[in-house]
Design an enzyme around this catalytic site. Structure first.
Site, PDB file in Angstrom:
ATOM      1  N   GLU A  60       0.841  -1.210   0.000  1.00 24.96           N
ATOM      2  CA  GLU A  60       0.000   0.000   0.000  1.00 24.96           C
ATOM      3  C   GLU A  60       0.872   1.256   0.000  1.00 24.96           C
ATOM      4  O   GLU A  60       0.616   2.212  -0.748  1.00 24.96           O
ATOM      5  CB  GLU A  60      -0.904  -0.020   1.222  1.00 24.96           C
ATOM      6  CG  GLU A  60      -1.763   1.215   1.411  1.00 24.96           C
ATOM      7  CD  GLU A  60      -2.206   1.366   2.856  1.00 24.96           C
ATOM      8  OE1 GLU A  60      -2.456   2.508   3.256  1.00 24.96           O
ATOM      9  OE2 GLU A  60      -2.284   0.348   3.575  1.00 24.96           O
ATOM     10  N   GLU A  67      -4.503   0.586  -3.556  1.00 26.84           N
ATOM     11  CA  GLU A  67      -3.112   1.059  -3.557  1.00 26.84           C
ATOM     12  C   GLU A  67      -2.140  -0.114  -3.485  1.00 26.84           C
ATOM     13  O   GLU A  67      -1.096  -0.112  -4.154  1.00 26.84           O
ATOM     14  CB  GLU A  67      -2.879   2.016  -2.395  1.00 26.84           C
ATOM     15  CG  GLU A  67      -3.577   3.346  -2.574  1.00 26.84           C
ATOM     16  CD  GLU A  67      -3.356   4.300  -1.417  1.00 26.84           C
ATOM     17  OE1 GLU A  67      -3.402   5.520  -1.663  1.00 26.84           O
ATOM     18  OE2 GLU A  67      -3.144   3.836  -0.273  1.00 26.84           O
ATOM     19  N   ASP A 100       0.724   3.833  -3.086  1.00 25.76           N
ATOM     20  CA  ASP A 100       0.309   5.213  -2.841  1.00 25.76           C
ATOM     21  C   ASP A 100       1.234   6.187  -3.563  1.00 25.76           C
ATOM     22  O   ASP A 100       0.788   7.132  -4.225  1.00 25.76           O
ATOM     23  CB  ASP A 100       0.306   5.472  -1.335  1.00 25.76           C
ATOM     24  CG  ASP A 100       0.000   6.918  -0.990  1.00 25.76           C
ATOM     25  OD1 ASP A 100      -1.147   7.349  -1.192  1.00 25.76           O
ATOM     26  OD2 ASP A 100       0.916   7.625  -0.533  1.00 25.76           O
ATOM     27  N   ASP A 143      -7.169   1.100   0.553  1.00 27.61           N
ATOM     28  CA  ASP A 143      -5.830   0.579   0.840  1.00 27.61           C
ATOM     29  C   ASP A 143      -5.501  -0.607  -0.068  1.00 27.61           C
ATOM     30  O   ASP A 143      -4.362  -0.749  -0.531  1.00 27.61           O
ATOM     31  CB  ASP A 143      -5.727   0.139   2.301  1.00 27.61           C
ATOM     32  CG  ASP A 143      -5.773   1.308   3.274  1.00 27.61           C
ATOM     33  OD1 ASP A 143      -5.652   2.465   2.825  1.00 27.61           O
ATOM     34  OD2 ASP A 143      -5.936   1.065   4.488  1.00 27.61           O
TER      35      ASP A 143
END
Length: 225
Positions: free
Chosen positions: A40, A116, A44, A113
């Site tokens: 994640e 990502e 991101d 989440d």
């Protein structure tokens, strides 16, 4: 690979070389000590870069402020959660018993989440150009729809302007709870607004995100009520 996962990879538009990367991306920390939070973190950053790069080239005359607001709109949690629902991610998430019982597979933050984490997994399984193509394909309609301007202002800014325009006091944000370890915290923030019966509560992985979530909910209540 079993057929349900094959269905997911078709939805994602990417066939993994290493199936374990996808499995890890779908594993919430409540389910296993090996979970998706490192992926994640990676995803991101990749998402932010890919969207920033696309906006820079798509809008050559738009200033930094508007590009930042457009990027924030495109990468914010509820946009990612929408993508997760479009992929049907909730059916594939690996959650612990507590999260399953509380409906974690529907929760925006968990879906966001996981999206990502999948981006991070695709990158590790391929390279930056491949993951760029995948992300831009996911975002095709949203990139076509987004425009520079007032609508891209973040929720706290929009709430402040809404209240100022009505000559009302500015909101007061108070952190009421922080839980989790330093690298994995959830903040709870109350947003107090004069004239509202009770504070609006927002949650996020940082104080800023929790404040933005509270402001978004407050705006919805003020404009719909």
């Amino acid at each position: 690979m079993n057929s349900p996962i094959e269905k997911l990879t078709r939805q994602l538009g990417y066939q993994f070389q290493d199936d374990e990367l996808l499995n890890l991306a779908l594993t919430h920390r409540s389910a296993n000590s090996k979970h998706n939070e490192r992926l994640e973190f990676l995803g991101d950053s990749i998402l932010s870069f890919v969207i920033a790069d696309e906006l820079y080239h798509r809008f050559p005359k738009v200033n930094e402020g508007d590009m930042s607001r457009m990027r924030a709109t495109l990468v914010r949690g509820n946009t990612l959660a929408e993508l997760g629902r479009e992929f049907g991610l909730g059916d594939y998430l690996k959650l612990g018993p507590g999260e399953l019982k509380s409906g974690g597979f529907r929760r925006d933050s968990i879906l966001a989440d996981a999206v990502e984490a999948i981006i991070g997994a695709v990158y590790l399984d391929s390279d930056l150009e491949v993951v760029r193509g995948i992300v831009l394909n996911w975002y095709t309609s949203r990139l076509e729809a987004i425009k520079p301007g007032v609508s891209q202002k973040d929720p706290k800014t929009r709430l402040q302007e809404f209240l100022q325009g009505r000559r009302k006091p500015l909101p007061v944000y108070t952190v009421t709870n922080i839980k989790g370890e330093a690298h994995n915290q959830e903040f709870t923030v109350e947003c107090d607004i004069a004239g509202m019966d009770k504070p609006v509560v927002g949650r996020g992985t940082s104080r800023r995100k929790a404040e933005q979530a509270a402001a978004e909910l407050a705006l919805e209540q003020l404009t719909n009520g």
